[in-house]
Design an enzyme around this catalytic site. Structure first.
Site, PDB file in Angstrom:
ATOM      1  CG  ASP A 107     -82.299  75.270 -57.989  1.00 25.30           C
ATOM      2  OD1 ASP A 107     -82.326  74.658 -56.918  1.00 25.30           O
ATOM      3  OD2 ASP A 107     -81.322  75.921 -58.382  1.00 25.30           O
TER       4      ASP A 107
ATOM      5  CG  ASP B 211     -72.163  77.431 -57.710  1.00 19.20           C
ATOM      6  OD1 ASP B 211     -72.436  76.253 -57.991  1.00 19.20           O
ATOM      7  OD2 ASP B 211     -71.689  77.774 -56.615  1.00 19.20           O
TER       8      ASP B 211
END
Length: 598
Positions: free
Chosen positions: A313, A536
């Site tokens: 990311d 997550d």
């Protein structure tokens, strides 16, 4: 962990024009040379998106570049990316961004823009680079002296702002470049390392033994993880050397690590923020990358293929979530300005790429993040620039998509070319004009784009299939019969999320394809990089000593934001912090596995 900025076209039709125009301009110190530009357009009745790829066929250009052209009609630029674009009447100038001041020999730069027009949208007749007109070939006349300053060979582009030390600073032990006898596909012909810590958690779950022998990646998400931690609340207590020793004991052929501790990490989300601040690049190099490289370089492990998945990311964030865009954040703007992401990743690629049995795969987001033309090219471009900054594109074995995400591997019923009732389904709310609907077609297309920019033709892609199976009773088995575009797509799609931008602990998800080597053209492997059952992010704020915050996208009661079309998050309740074991998620993943578990 998966913030997404959706940028779609609002066009009812798309057309592409490619102008075979040569373009080159030398700085005052450059020898005569030539260059090529591809100008491609997706247009509709009142506007268009244009992407330009400029390839330098001669000596390096350093110190900055600008591209100029004149529109033949009334085209007006409204937004640009990967360049600063200004317009005066029909005359347009695109100036390099701070992180891309050079164009090396046989290297390319990419930029693009959105624009309005009426009437006919013809391509510009010619371009100039740094004031020199396009020729389409290397001129046979002109200056004969070579460069007198700057680099004398190879691409030199990359960020120039922020910390000034490049990827060659820090400890200099070990070789540089990529001298090792690397294999083409490190996953082929050998078995993967099964993390005993993850296996123990999976085996403790009812039915978990059905999947616990699959190889998963080890996440190195803080400096303490290198030597091992005293707690096991998150990603485990074993350090890098302990995992490598365990891999040897198992007779494994490869082991996977996630390199994940950039300064200002995950700048557009909070659940996976890290311990290093935006100005901690020196610490990242000396306290994080250097110790990992020193262990991986140990001759004891020379027959083990060590695979590093590099910084999830990161690079996509500084393309899509900066500069006043819908998903922009102050931290992403900071990391773009100081060049920390590019320099940190370049340093990691340089250090690891110099080790003969180590393989680097750089994170390449997913189709629901960069599947639009306006994101696709610029993200590929910055990845190429970062690899060049590392010293050589040979430091990159390949790229990985869908890391820790849920995008379906294949969508058999909703390919972007599908039409329903005379309408292309790209205009549905779900696709939102995306060029891709699944990870396999996206990964294969992105690989081709990367090769066209200058990466080696044998690079391979990985796809994380740990949570993208979407099986169970709600999985479609045939296409919808509806003639309404939105109804057809929603009834036909494999991915059952509310929105492709949803990334946290998704309700209804299932295990995907089991890890396997060379499953499709251009794909080195399907992998389980995100270990199934590891959260997550937390559903609510949970204090911790790992630097991990609370992101509302992990809260099942949150109503969403611009990044997910203001849709429900679809997150499971009662989730622990990122990386911690989440039993309810693991059970759901097994229940909804596709292919189903026996």
């Amino acid at each position: 962990m998966r913030p997404v900025l959706i940028r779609g076209l609002t066009a009812a039709a798309a057309a592409t024009m490619v102008a075979g125009l040569g373009i080159f301009a030398a700085t005052s110190a450059s020898a005569a040379a030539g260059c090529r530009v591809n100008y491609s357009v997706n247009q509709w009745n009142t506007g268009f998106t244009a992407n330009l790829t400029v390839t330098n066929l001669g000596d390096p250009i350093s110190g900055g570049w600008n591209v100029t052209w004149t529109f033949p009609g009334n085209q007006t630029v409204t937004q640009g990316w990967s360049a600063t674009i200004s317009q005066s009447g029909a005359n347009v100038t695109a100036t390099n961004p701070s992180w891309s001041t050079s164009i090396g020999s046989n290297a390319s730069v990419n930029f693009g823009f959105n624009a309005n027009y009426s009437g006919t949208n013809n391509a510009p007749a010619s371009f100039k680079l740094n004031g020199t007109a396009c020729t389409g070939s290397v001129p046979t006349t002109g200056p004969t002296s070579g460069p007198t300053s700057g680099p004398t060979s190879g691409p030199t582009s990359g960020p120039t702002s922020g910390p000034t030390s490049g990827p060659t600073s820090g400890p200099t032990t070990g070789p540089t470049g990529n001298p090792g006898p690397k294999v083409d596909n490190p996953y082929a012909g050998v078995k993967g390392y099964v993390n005993p810590e993850w296996k123990a958690k999976a085996d403790a779950e009812p039915g978990g033994s059905r999947v616990s022998n699959n190889p998963t990646a080890v996440w190195l998400d803080r400096i303490a993880a290198i030597n091992g931690t005293t707690d096991s609340s998150s990603n485990g207590a074993m350090g890098v050397r302990a995992h490598l020793d365990a891999a040897l004991a198992q007779g494994a052929g490869y082991i996977q690590f996630v390199i994940y501790d950039l300064p200002g990490r995950d700048c557009s989300a909070l659940a996976s923020n890290g311990e290093l601040g935006p100005n901690d690049l020196p610490r990242y190099k000396s306290e994080y990358i250097d110790p990992i490289a020193a262990i991986e370089r140990d001759a004891k492990y020379q027959n083990l293929r060590i695979i590093n998945v590099v910084e999830i990311d990161s690079l996509p964030n500084i393309v899509t979530n900066t500069g006043g865009q819908a998903g922009a954040t102050a931290m992403c703007d900071t990391m773009k300005a100081n060049g920390g992401y590019q320099q940190g990743i370049a340093y990691a690629l340089s250090k690891f790429g110099a080790i003969g049995n180590v393989y680097n795969y750089v994170d390449a987001a997913h189709h629901g993040w960069i599947g639009w033309d306006s994101n696709f090219g610029p993200v590929a471009d910055i990845m190429y620039q970062t690899a060049v900054l590392s010293g050589s594109v040979n430091n990159v074995t390949g790229f990985i998509t869908n890391t820790a995400n849920y995008s379906a591997l294949q969508e058999p019923y909703i390919q972007p070319s599908t039409t329903v009732g005379g309408q292309n389904i790209r205009q549905s709310k779900w696709l939102d004009w995306n060029q891709y609907s699944d990870e396999l077609t996206f990964a294969q297309a992105f690989r081709q784009k990367l090769v066209s920019l200058g990466f080696n033709s044998n690079i391979g892609m990985l796809i994380d299939t740990s949570r993208n199976g979407w099986g169970g009773p709600n999985r479609p088995t045939k296409a919808s019969t509806s003639t309404d575009v939105n109804t057809y797509v929603n009834e036909s799609r494999i991915d059952r999320r509310y929105h492709a931008g949803n990334w946290c602990n998704q309700s209804g998800a299932g295990l995907g394809e089991r890890p396997k080597a060379a499953p499709a053209a251009g794909i080195d492997a399907y992998v389980w990089v995100k270990p199934p059952g590891e959260s997550d992010g937390s559903s609510s704020l949970i204090p911790n000593n790992e630097g991990k915050g609370f992101d509302q996208m992990c809260d099942p009661t949150y109503g969403g934001n611009a990044r997910n079309g203001n849709s429900p998050t679809g997150a499971l309740p009662n989730a622990p912090i990122s990386g911690a074991w989440f039993s309810a998620q693991f059970q759901q993943l097994m229940t909804n596995a596709y292919p189903p578990l026996s």
